[in-house]
Each structure stands twice: as structure tokens, then as C-alpha cells.
Design a protein around this motif. Structure first.
Motif, PDB file in Angstrom:
ATOM      1  N   SER A 186       0.814  -1.211   0.000  1.00 25.64           N
ATOM      2  CA  SER A 186       0.000   0.000   0.000  1.00 25.64           C
ATOM      3  C   SER A 186       0.849   1.264   0.000  1.00 25.64           C
ATOM      4  CB  SER A 186      -0.929   0.014   1.224  1.00 25.64           C
ATOM      5  OG  SER A 186      -0.202   0.289   2.408  1.00 25.64           O
ATOM      6  N   ASN A 205       6.584   5.665  -7.274  1.00 24.02           N
ATOM      7  CA  ASN A 205       5.266   5.328  -6.741  1.00 24.02           C
ATOM      8  C   ASN A 205       4.918   6.246  -5.559  1.00 24.02           C
ATOM      9  OD1 ASN A 205       2.851   3.869  -6.317  1.00 24.02           O
ATOM     10  ND2 ASN A 205       3.866   2.555  -4.800  1.00 24.02           N
ATOM     11  N   VAL A 249       2.832   8.369  -2.929  1.00 27.67           N
ATOM     12  CA  VAL A 249       1.473   8.213  -2.383  1.00 27.67           C
ATOM     13  C   VAL A 249       1.272   9.143  -1.193  1.00 27.67           C
ATOM     14  CG1 VAL A 249       1.049   5.832  -3.132  1.00 27.67           C
ATOM     15  CG2 VAL A 249       2.252   6.251  -0.978  1.00 27.67           C
ATOM     16  N   ASP A 303      -3.836   7.751   0.270  1.00 29.28           N
ATOM     17  CA  ASP A 303      -3.697   6.690  -0.736  1.00 29.28           C
ATOM     18  C   ASP A 303      -3.378   5.351  -0.091  1.00 29.28           C
ATOM     19  OD1 ASP A 303      -4.062   8.445  -2.935  1.00 29.28           O
ATOM     20  OD2 ASP A 303      -1.959   9.056  -2.821  1.00 29.28           O
ATOM     21  N   CYS A 304      -2.547   5.368   0.942  1.00 31.60           N
ATOM     22  CA  CYS A 304      -2.153   4.118   1.604  1.00 31.60           C
ATOM     23  C   CYS A 304      -3.368   3.389   2.164  1.00 31.60           C
ATOM     24  CB  CYS A 304      -1.153   4.407   2.725  1.00 31.60           C
ATOM     25  SG  CYS A 304       0.406   5.126   2.169  1.00 31.60           S
ATOM     26  N   ARG A 353      -6.514   3.779   1.200  1.00 30.17           N
ATOM     27  CA  ARG A 353      -7.350   3.333   0.081  1.00 30.17           C
ATOM     28  C   ARG A 353      -6.758   2.095  -0.589  1.00 30.17           C
ATOM     29  NH1 ARG A 353      -7.984   9.518  -1.339  1.00 30.17           N
ATOM     30  NH2 ARG A 353     -10.101   9.920  -0.554  1.00 30.17           N
ATOM     31  N   ASN A 354      -5.435   2.055  -0.722  1.00 29.16           N
ATOM     32  CA  ASN A 354      -4.792   0.885  -1.318  1.00 29.16           C
ATOM     33  C   ASN A 354      -5.032  -0.369  -0.484  1.00 29.16           C
ATOM     34  OD1 ASN A 354      -3.746   2.430  -3.407  1.00 29.16           O
ATOM     35  ND2 ASN A 354      -1.755   2.738  -2.430  1.00 29.16           N
ATOM     36  N   GLU A 411      -8.755  -1.477  -0.896  1.00 24.52           N
ATOM     37  CA  GLU A 411      -9.033  -2.107  -2.188  1.00 24.52           C
ATOM     38  C   GLU A 411      -8.472  -3.531  -2.230  1.00 24.52           C
ATOM     39  OE1 GLU A 411      -8.734  -0.860  -6.847  1.00 24.52           O
ATOM     40  OE2 GLU A 411      -6.884  -0.712  -5.669  1.00 24.52           O
ATOM     41  N   SER A 412      -7.267  -3.720  -1.718  1.00 27.43           N
ATOM     42  CA  SER A 412      -6.659  -5.054  -1.715  1.00 27.43           C
ATOM     43  C   SER A 412      -7.473  -6.028  -0.872  1.00 27.43           C
ATOM     44  CB  SER A 412      -5.222  -4.976  -1.190  1.00 27.43           C
ATOM     45  OG  SER A 412      -4.406  -4.213  -2.045  1.00 27.43           O
TER      46      SER A 412
END
Length: 312
Positions: A227, A251, A253, A257-258, A260-261, A264-265
């Protein structure tokens, strides 16, 4: 002849107010988890244990909580199938028996956890540390006990600020245009890695584990690592350092973002879990150019998350 000592906890309190959480914190134990055909996992977890207290009882029977922890840990040392979240659930179940007045029981466990990985280029094996987290909450209703259990991890990684990187890129573009044509400048911008300020990111992910389902601690660690801008390693030779910095800056972030990543995973990996599965993700980035830190968090159910991501 044994002396009969008074049990003042069962007295009525002078002020009849119920309490939400009463218990013990910082209970340290040694836990060895046997694994089939593998070396055992050795943990030194710290437990916090709480029960609620009705308004007609002066105090909890405090010793019963660490007693329950000890009894369960002593019984699972040879069980090769027992995961830490199930151990917490067993402790909750035993605490429910010992604290017959409690309607809600909660146990949490945190332990250092070592895992092995390879450095990115030289492939040197390195020991890495994370924190393994497990929780269980029991609710007593109409004579029935319902227990919800979770497993999670906390891990350190590296993040690169996208905003600062874009500012540096734009400044460099302005300088390059003073002596290069625009086409050449665009080629340079597409090739060169631009500076930014970095943060040491601390990611935390906690996933509820439904009955008949499994969540592995190493899978959670992998989700947290992926993430961020880049994983970090204890052992990095010069080619590894170069690759880590370049990959991280490719990359960038935000702290948001972390989270959200991670979410999502989790939604994609555990899409078959029940919709009421609770997921908690948080990220704290320790700033390098500020004295404060950046923080983001989300607590949701899998059903709500799948709806947000249009995964239904």
C-alpha cells in the motif's frame, strides 16, 4: 483451618453506576505456536482484557482475567491448527464463564512478529519485524454468547510525497526549458526520477475473521507493504538502496492513498467474506519536513466497501 476471606467485589457500590470496560492491561506471556513440518513460532504477546461491570457490583474479580489467559495459553501449546485470533476467542469464552456478571468481554493481543524477506536486488535474506495484532469481543444476550474475532498487523514502510515531487518536477522543467527545446525536456522529464520528501509510514490493518474462514498474518503484512511507496529492509547493499529509492519515487502516495490501497486489496482478496465483516485500516506517516505527522483511517464493513468500489 483456612480463613474465609471477604469478597468485597460482590458488594454494592456507593454510587450505582455501570462501567463500560474494567480489567487488566499489559499482561505479558510466552506463546509457542507449533506448526506442522516447520519450526514453531515464538511470540511474547501483551494482552489487555476487559469486561463490563453492572451498576450493582462494586468491582470485577480482577485476577480471573489473567487466569483465563494463562489457562488458554497452557492448553494450546501443542495445537498446530490454532491461530492467534482463535486463541483470543477462547480467552473471551473462558472469561465469560469466570465473569458470569459480564455482558461484554474484550481481549486484545499485540506481539512482535519476525518474518523473512529478500532484499530487492542482491536477494540477501533479512529478518524483518512487524507487530501481530489479534482481538476478540464476546457479547452475552439471552443466555447466548456471540464472539467476533479479528487479526491484523502493524508494519513500517516508506512513502514519497506526490505534491512535493510534482513541485520539484515543475521547477526543473522551467530550468531545463532555458537551454533545451520542449521535446527534449519532455524526454528528460519522462526519464529522470525527481526528488521529494520521504516519510516513514506506519500502516495498520485489522480484518475480522468469520467462522470457517482464514486470514493469514503474512498476507496482511504483504497488503500493508504494497500500500505504500516501497517496503523497507533491515539489510540493503548499495544496489538494493538504489532500487528502493528509485522504486519509491516512481510510486509516490499520500497518507490517504495508503489507506485506500489497503482497503481495495482487502475487498478483492476477501470478496467472498460476509458483508458484515469489519475492516479497519489506518496509516500514520512520520513527516521529514514537518514536526507533525500525517494520519488517515477508515473503518467499514466489507459490504459497504464493495459497494464503494462497485464490486457487487
Amino acid at each position: 483451618m483456612a480463613i474465609c476471606l471477604p469478597d468485597t467485589q460482590d458488594d454494592s457500590p456507593e454510587i450505582p453506576i455501570s462501567l463500560t470496560r474494567v480489567g487488566v492491561t499489559g499482561v505479558k506471556k510466552l506463546l509457542q505456536l507449533e506448526r506442522k513440518d516447520k519450526r514453531p513460532i515464538i511470540l511474547v504477546p501483551t494482552f489487555d482484557a476487559f469486561v463490563d461491570l453492572p451498576n450493582d457490583q462494586k468491582g470485577v474479580h480482577m485476577s480471573r482475567s489473567p487466569e483465563a489467559i494463562s489457562e488458554v495459553l497452557n492448553s494450546v501449546t501443542e495445537d498446530t491448527s490454532m491461530e492467534v485470533e482463535y486463541i483470543c476467542a477462547e480467552i473471551v469464552n473462558k472469561m465469560m464463564t469466570k465473569h458470569e456478571y459480564a455482558k461484554r468481554v474484550e481481549i486484545s493481543m499485540v506481539s512482535d512478529y519476525m518474518f523473512l524477506k529478500e532484499s530487492p536486488v542482491t536477494k540477501r535474506k533479512t529478518q524483518e519485524m512487524a507487530k501481530l495484532i489479534a482481538k476478540a469481543v464476546g457479547i452475552r444476550e439471552n443466555g447466548e454468547i456471540k464472539i467476533r474475532k479479528s487479526i491484523g498487523a502493524e508494519l513500517t514502510g516508506m512513502t514519497v510525497c506526490p505534491c512535493a515531487q510534482e513541485s520539484v518536477k515543475e521547477s526543473n522543467k522551467t530550468e531545463l526549458l532555458k537551454f533545451l527545446d520542449e521535446e527534449t525536456v519532455e524526454k528528460v522529464l519522462d526519464t529522470v526520477t525527481f526528488a521529494s520528501h520521504n516519510q516513514r509510514g506506519i500502516g495498520t490493518l485489522l480484518i475480522e475473521v468469520p467462522e470457517q474462514k482464514e486470514v493469514k498474518g503474512n498476507d496482511i503484512i504483504e497488503i500493508i507493504e504494497n500500500s505504500m511507496s516501497s517496503p523497507v529492509c533491515e539489510l540493503l547493499k548499495r544496489p538494493d538502496e538504489n532500487a528502493t529509492v528509485l522504486n519509491a519515487h516512481a510510486n509516490p502516495v499520500f497518507v490517504e492513498d495508503c489507506v485506500r490501497n489497503m482497503m481495495e486489496s482487502v475487498a478483492k482478496k476477501y470478496i467472498d467474506f460476509p458483508d458484515d465483516t469489519i475492516i479497519t485500516a489506518r496509516q500514520e506517516n512520520q513527516e521529514s519536513i514537518h514536526r507533525h505527522n500525517a494520519y488517515a483511517e477508515k473503518v467499514t464493513t466489507l459490504g459497504e466497501l464493495k459497494e464503494e468500489l462497485n464490486l457487487n
